[in-house]
Design a protein around this motif. Structure first.
Motif, short mmCIF file in Angstrom:
data_model
loop_
_atom_site.label_atom_id
_atom_site.label_comp_id
_atom_site.label_asym_id
_atom_site.label_seq_id
_atom_site.Cartn_x
_atom_site.Cartn_y
_atom_site.Cartn_z
N UNK A 1 0.84 -1.20 0.00
CA UNK A 1 0.00 0.00 0.00
C UNK A 1 0.87 1.25 0.00
N UNK A 2 1.94 1.23 0.78
CA UNK A 2 2.87 2.36 0.80
C UNK A 2 3.49 2.56 -0.58
N UNK A 3 3.83 1.47 -1.23
CA UNK A 3 4.40 1.52 -2.58
C UNK A 3 3.41 2.17 -3.55
N UNK A 4 2.16 1.75 -3.49
CA UNK A 4 1.12 2.32 -4.36
C UNK A 4 0.93 3.81 -4.08
N UNK A 5 0.81 4.17 -2.81
CA UNK A 5 0.59 5.57 -2.45
C UNK A 5 1.78 6.44 -2.81
N UNK A 6 2.97 5.91 -2.67
CA UNK A 6 4.17 6.68 -2.99
C UNK A 6 4.19 7.07 -4.47
N UNK A 7 3.90 6.12 -5.33
CA UNK A 7 3.92 6.39 -6.77
C UNK A 7 2.79 7.34 -7.16
N UNK A 8 1.58 7.07 -6.71
CA UNK A 8 0.45 7.91 -7.11
C UNK A 8 0.56 9.32 -6.54
N UNK A 9 1.09 9.46 -5.32
CA UNK A 9 1.22 10.79 -4.73
C UNK A 9 2.30 11.60 -5.43
N UNK A 10 3.40 10.97 -5.80
CA UNK A 10 4.45 11.67 -6.54
C UNK A 10 3.92 12.18 -7.87
N UNK A 11 3.24 11.31 -8.61
CA UNK A 11 2.70 11.72 -9.92
C UNK A 11 1.66 12.82 -9.76
N UNK A 12 0.75 12.66 -8.80
CA UNK A 12 -0.29 13.66 -8.60
C UNK A 12 0.26 15.00 -8.16
N UNK A 13 1.29 15.00 -7.31
CA UNK A 13 1.85 16.26 -6.82
C UNK A 13 2.64 16.96 -7.91
N UNK A 14 3.35 16.22 -8.73
CA UNK A 14 4.06 16.84 -9.85
C UNK A 14 3.10 17.56 -10.78
N UNK A 15 1.88 17.04 -10.89
CA UNK A 15 0.90 17.63 -11.79
C UNK A 15 -0.03 18.62 -11.10
N UNK A 16 0.23 18.94 -9.84
CA UNK A 16 -0.63 19.86 -9.09
C UNK A 16 -0.73 21.20 -9.81
N UNK A 17 -1.95 21.69 -9.93
CA UNK A 17 -2.14 22.93 -10.69
C UNK A 17 -3.25 23.81 -10.13
N UNK A 18 -4.43 23.23 -9.85
CA UNK A 18 -5.62 24.04 -9.58
C UNK A 18 -5.47 24.92 -8.35
N UNK A 19 -4.97 24.37 -7.26
CA UNK A 19 -4.82 25.17 -6.03
C UNK A 19 -3.78 26.26 -6.23
#
Length: 301
Positions: free
Chosen positions: A221-239
């Motif tokens: 689960x940590x492995x999954x969250x680490x990858x998805x959070x990195x990708x999502x944060x790199x693409x952060x835009x709206x806020x």
């Protein structure tokens, strides 16, 4: 001795292949049009100079890449993106795991608390940004109301280059921690209770059982969250778009905001496409390294 299949079997197999192609073709067409083609066209644009007004882009080869990789402003943007991503990833995992452990306790009203903690994740980024702009407002915001009785003055979060990035990190942690907690909670509730009970009988304390049993079992689960959070944060835009617009100055200019600024404010499609490809390559490398290094330490039960 090998024998050829009967004509009826061949006909039936051809029909099955034809049905398979008929069912898969629409999906493949949609993926090709809306996923692969934009990537290929973006790669082409990165080799051009185009202001999105001229009839045709001008081919300039790799000059956009040379300019980008040697630009000090790009280096600063990349560093801000790395710091921003690192803080959010580490904070989301730690806070999410702590909340999950709390939510897993047999406490009254925990279902309501889970719902409240997850709610920010499903809110739109614009709504979240608007709420936190009010909270951070130095004149009448909630932060001022909380610290003013102690004789302190709140910082001007979004207009101060020293406070803008930490403010964005706080907002994104508030928005993402509930989702991380929910995923961790699902993992905790799926762990075999026999191991924990056996360790408790053997005299292992709460911290020892968590460190030696639960945490290793939560590794997938940590492995999954680490990858998805990195990708999502790199693409952060709206806020970022609502709260700071990449400012003050360039204090909160991440790669995703820089792409928008080059493409839709400076109308430099070639430069924006180049930054997009650079971000794509960085995420590809980071994800590959994570998969290669961490997957060796992840044991799926």
């Amino acid at each position: 001795m090998l024998t050829k299949p009967a004509d009826g079997a061949l006909t039936r197999r051809r029909r099955e292949y034809g049905l398979f192609a008929l069912l898969v073709a629409p999906n493949l067409l949609v993926i090709a049009v809306f996923a692969y083609w934009p990537i290929l066209y973006n790669a082409f644009l990165s080799l051009t100079d185009w202001n999105m007004i001229a009839a045709r882009p001008t081919f300039v080869g790799l000059s956009n890449y040379r300019r980008t990789l040697t630009d000090p402003a790009f280096h600063q943007t990349l560093w801000i993106t790395i710091v921003f991503t690192g803080l959010i990833v580490a904070g989301s995992l730690l806070i999410g795991l702590a909340l999950a452990l709390l939510f897993n306790l047999p406490l009254k009203g925990r279902g309501v608390v889970r719902t409240i903690s997850f709610a920010p994740h499903i809110l739109s980024g614009a709504a979240v940004a608007t709420i936190w702009l009010f909270i951070f407002d130095p004149g009448y915001g909630l932060v001022r109301a909380l610290i003013e009785p102690f004789g302190s003055e709140p910082p001007d979060w979004m207009n101060n280059s020293d406070w803008a990035l930490p403010g964005l990190v706080i907002v994104y942690l508030w928005k993402n921690a509930g989702f991380t907690a929910l995923i961790y909670l699902a993992g905790l509730q799926g762990l075999p209770k026999e191991l924990d009970e056996a360790a408790a009988i053997d005299g292992a304390g709460t911290w020892t059982r968590f460190r030696a049993i639960k945490l290793p079992l939560l590794a997938p689960i940590t492995f999954f969250l680490l990858i998805t959070t990195v990708i999502g944060t790199f693409q952060a835009f709206d806020v970022i778009a609502v709260m700071t617009g990449g400012g003050p100055g360039d204090a909160t200019t991440t790669l995703s905001w820089s792409i928008y600024k080059e493409g839709f404010q400076a109308f430099n499609a070639g430069r924006a496409a180049t930054l997009s490809i650079v971000m794509f390559v960085i995420l590809l490398i980071v994800t590959t390294v994570q998969a290669r290094v961490l997957e060796r330490r992840v044991h799926y039960r």
